[in-house]
Design an enzyme around this catalytic site. Structure first.
Site, PDB file in Angstrom:
ATOM      1  N   SER A   1       0.009   6.265  -0.156  1.00 48.50           N
ATOM      2  CA  SER A   1      -1.112   7.007  -0.752  1.00 48.50           C
ATOM      3  C   SER A   1      -0.620   8.014  -1.785  1.00 48.50           C
ATOM      4  O   SER A   1       0.196   8.884  -1.474  1.00 48.50           O
ATOM      5  CB  SER A   1      -1.888   7.743   0.344  1.00 48.50           C
ATOM      6  OG  SER A   1      -2.362   6.852   1.321  1.00 48.50           O
TER       7      SER A   1
ATOM      8  N   GLU B   1      -5.268  -0.976  17.385  1.00 52.00           N
ATOM      9  CA  GLU B   1      -4.631  -1.696  18.485  1.00 52.00           C
ATOM     10  C   GLU B   1      -3.366  -0.968  18.939  1.00 52.00           C
ATOM     11  O   GLU B   1      -3.096  -0.857  20.152  1.00 52.00           O
ATOM     12  CB  GLU B   1      -4.292  -3.127  18.051  1.00 52.00           C
ATOM     13  CG  GLU B   1      -5.495  -4.034  17.825  1.00 52.00           C
ATOM     14  CD  GLU B   1      -6.216  -3.761  16.499  1.00 52.00           C
ATOM     15  OE1 GLU B   1      -7.339  -4.265  16.331  1.00 52.00           O
ATOM     16  OE2 GLU B   1      -5.655  -3.038  15.646  1.00 52.00           O
TER      17      GLU B   1
ATOM     18  N   GLN C   1       4.270   9.316   1.480  1.00 54.93           N
ATOM     19  CA  GLN C   1       4.925   8.843   2.698  1.00 54.93           C
ATOM     20  C   GLN C   1       5.367   7.407   2.498  1.00 54.93           C
ATOM     21  O   GLN C   1       4.533   6.519   2.304  1.00 54.93           O
ATOM     22  CB  GLN C   1       3.950   8.947   3.869  1.00 54.93           C
ATOM     23  CG  GLN C   1       4.565   8.698   5.226  1.00 54.93           C
ATOM     24  CD  GLN C   1       3.614   9.084   6.342  1.00 54.93           C
ATOM     25  OE1 GLN C   1       3.123  10.206   6.405  1.00 54.93           O
ATOM     26  NE2 GLN C   1       3.331   8.129   7.219  1.00 54.93           N
ATOM     27  N   GLY C   2       6.666   7.158   2.535  1.00 49.98           N
ATOM     28  CA  GLY C   2       7.217   5.821   2.338  1.00 49.98           C
ATOM     29  C   GLY C   2       7.633   5.202   3.658  1.00 49.98           C
ATOM     30  O   GLY C   2       8.835   5.126   3.965  1.00 49.98           O
TER      31      GLY C   2
ATOM     32  N   GLU D   1      -0.033  13.028  11.302  1.00 42.31           N
ATOM     33  CA  GLU D   1      -1.016  12.142  10.668  1.00 42.31           C
ATOM     34  C   GLU D   1      -2.126  11.760  11.636  1.00 42.31           C
ATOM     35  O   GLU D   1      -3.283  11.652  11.265  1.00 42.31           O
ATOM     36  CB  GLU D   1      -0.301  10.882  10.162  1.00 42.31           C
ATOM     37  CG  GLU D   1      -1.219   9.887   9.472  1.00 42.31           C
ATOM     38  CD  GLU D   1      -0.461   8.707   8.895  1.00 42.31           C
ATOM     39  OE1 GLU D   1      -1.100   7.875   8.241  1.00 42.31           O
ATOM     40  OE2 GLU D   1       0.763   8.622   9.098  1.00 42.31           O
TER      41      GLU D   1
ATOM     42  N   SER E   1      -2.361   1.074  13.643  1.00 47.54           N
ATOM     43  CA  SER E   1      -3.693   0.491  13.741  1.00 47.54           C
ATOM     44  C   SER E   1      -4.362   0.898  15.046  1.00 47.54           C
ATOM     45  O   SER E   1      -3.734   1.445  15.958  1.00 47.54           O
ATOM     46  CB  SER E   1      -3.611  -1.033  13.664  1.00 47.54           C
ATOM     47  OG  SER E   1      -2.950  -1.533  14.818  1.00 47.54           O
TER      48      SER E   1
ATOM     49  N   SER F   1       5.357   2.323   5.584  1.00 44.56           N
ATOM     50  CA  SER F   1       4.926   0.929   5.759  1.00 44.56           C
ATOM     51  C   SER F   1       5.565  -0.004   4.728  1.00 44.56           C
ATOM     52  O   SER F   1       5.854   0.386   3.589  1.00 44.56           O
ATOM     53  CB  SER F   1       3.397   0.833   5.649  1.00 44.56           C
ATOM     54  OG  SER F   1       2.779   1.525   6.702  1.00 44.56           O
TER      55      SER F   1
END
Length: 402
Positions: free
Chosen positions: A162, A381, A127-128, A245, A379, A130
């Site tokens: 990953s 948050e 997965q590209g 995900e 995240s 971030s």
């Protein structure tokens, strides 16, 4: 009818148990601890094909692509795989969950026919999403894609990818309209990882693994046929990937954490501690175990409910974020307790099995690794913001606070 369903589930459980006894490799933990990259890849591909032959590799896929297993049977399958300490599908995980969910939601018939059978044959995905300055705030991504005839040329950098060093294909987000608002100028591509201009660099982690990678892209040519969905409308489709995900992948992970993971934690508490007696003799330990078991029971029920409601089309807009937040922070609390109970001897364990789950029983390494779960896929948050705004209907944060 109810009795027939119960009988059918019991028979299916017995079938899976028999299969696990016959097929789960007895010494896989020993052979996968310290395994080379080649040994890891070969083992993962072999185990995936074992599961595929039995019909257990992609139970959540549509029937026409090799899945179609009813939700109650999926729950039983993951319970039994966890109970028998089966290896986890680490390498194919992105392919069978994230890539498949995205292709089924927004891929063309040609794209699905090209890739879904190939995934069953062992095609690996990364997965590209971030970037160094666009992690939790994914809409700020800067990787640029520009038209070149019928193709696109893409330049930029991705990080925390990953398994990129093993991948054949990449789910790639790139900005194709730099003048548009952040979320409206992003396109979604299927990128062949063998294309010229791609440089993959593994990142060595504190645990000694290199699970994550950086991907550098220099004028990488992507055919127009590999555009997923509509140009500049990739953000909406990316939510399908992130939904998988954050939510639907959690059914198996929750069963592993609540089954084998908790069992190993109790066994750790039975070992003689620094004072020569088991931690389980201390009522404070039993109290913490009871609280963790209660939380794990809630997690497993929450995951089953999400999968059932997703299958029925009634899942809420923040439900996947609730599951992701609950799992990741419970994983941290549980592995933290395991690291505490294992004491100084636990600090000397420097390797864990490469095909294991996030709860391998090597508690210190598990605890260090657990922190990545509160960052990728949004995240904690970000998850709380999604829950507040989309789930509870609270006012949106001001733009400057994002």
């Amino acid at each position: 009818m109810g009795a027939e369903i119960i009988t059918g589930i019991a028979e299916f459980r017995a079938t899976v148990r028999d299969w696990c006894r016959a097929h789960v490799p007895a010494e896989w933990r020993a052979t996968q601890t310290g395994a080379t990259d080649a040994e890891f890849v070969n083992f993962q591909q072999s185990w995936f094909q074992e599961l595929r032959t039995a019909g257990y590799a992609v139970p959540h896929w549509p029937r026409e692509y090799g899945g179609g297993m009813p939700i109650p049977e999926q729950i039983v399958l993951y319970q039994e795989l966890a109970a028998h300490d089966a290896p986890r599908l680490v390498l194919p995980f992105v392919a069978i969950h994230h890539a498949a969910a995205t292709l089924l939601a927004g891929g063309t018939a040609e794209q699905r026919q090209r890739h879904l059978p190939a995934i069953l044959d062992g095609e690996l995905w990364v997965q590209g999403f971030s970037e160094p300055d666009a992690g939790s705030d994914l809409a700020a991504l800067r990787t640029a894609g520009r038209r070149d005839g019928d193709d696109y040329l893409v330049t930029g950098q991705k990080v925390w990818a990953s398994g990129a060093q093993y991948a054949d294909w990449c789910l790639l987000l790139a900005r194709t309209d730099p003048e548009a608002a952040e979320r409206k100028g992003i396109s979604y591509f299927l990128m062949d990882m063998r294309s010229p201009g791609i440089d993959v660099r593994p990142i060595r982690q504190a645990t000694g693994e290199s699970h994550f990678c950086e991907i550098f892209l220099d004028e990488v040519r992507i055919p127009g046929a590999n555009l997923l969905g509509t140009e500049n409308r990739g953000w909406q489709l990316a939510q399908q990937t992130l939904g998988a995900e954050r939510g639907l992948t959690m059914l198996e992970l929750a069963e592993r954490l609540g089954n084998a993971g908790f069992r190993w934690l109790v066994e750790e508490c039975r070992k003689p501690g620094a004072l020569g007696r088991p931690a389980l003799d201390d009522p404070r330990t039993t109290d913490r175990l009871a609280r963790l078991e209660t939380e794990l029971t809630g997690l497993r029920a929450l995951c089953r409910d999400l999968v059932e409601r997703h299958d029925a089309g009634t899942a809420g807009p923040a439900d996947a974020s609730i599951v992701k937040l609950y799992y990741s922070e419970l994983l941290q609390r549980m592995t933290d307790f395991g690291a505490e109970i294992s004491g100084l001897p636990g600090q000397t364990v420097l390797r864990k099995p490469m095909s294991g789950g996030w709860e391998s029983g090597t508690w210190v390494l598990d605890f260090v690794g657990s922190w990545e779960w509160t960052i990728p896929g949004g995240s904690s948050e970000i998850q709380r913001t999604i829950i507040g705004e989309r789930g509870l209907g609270l006012p949106r944060e001001p733009a400057g606070a994002r």
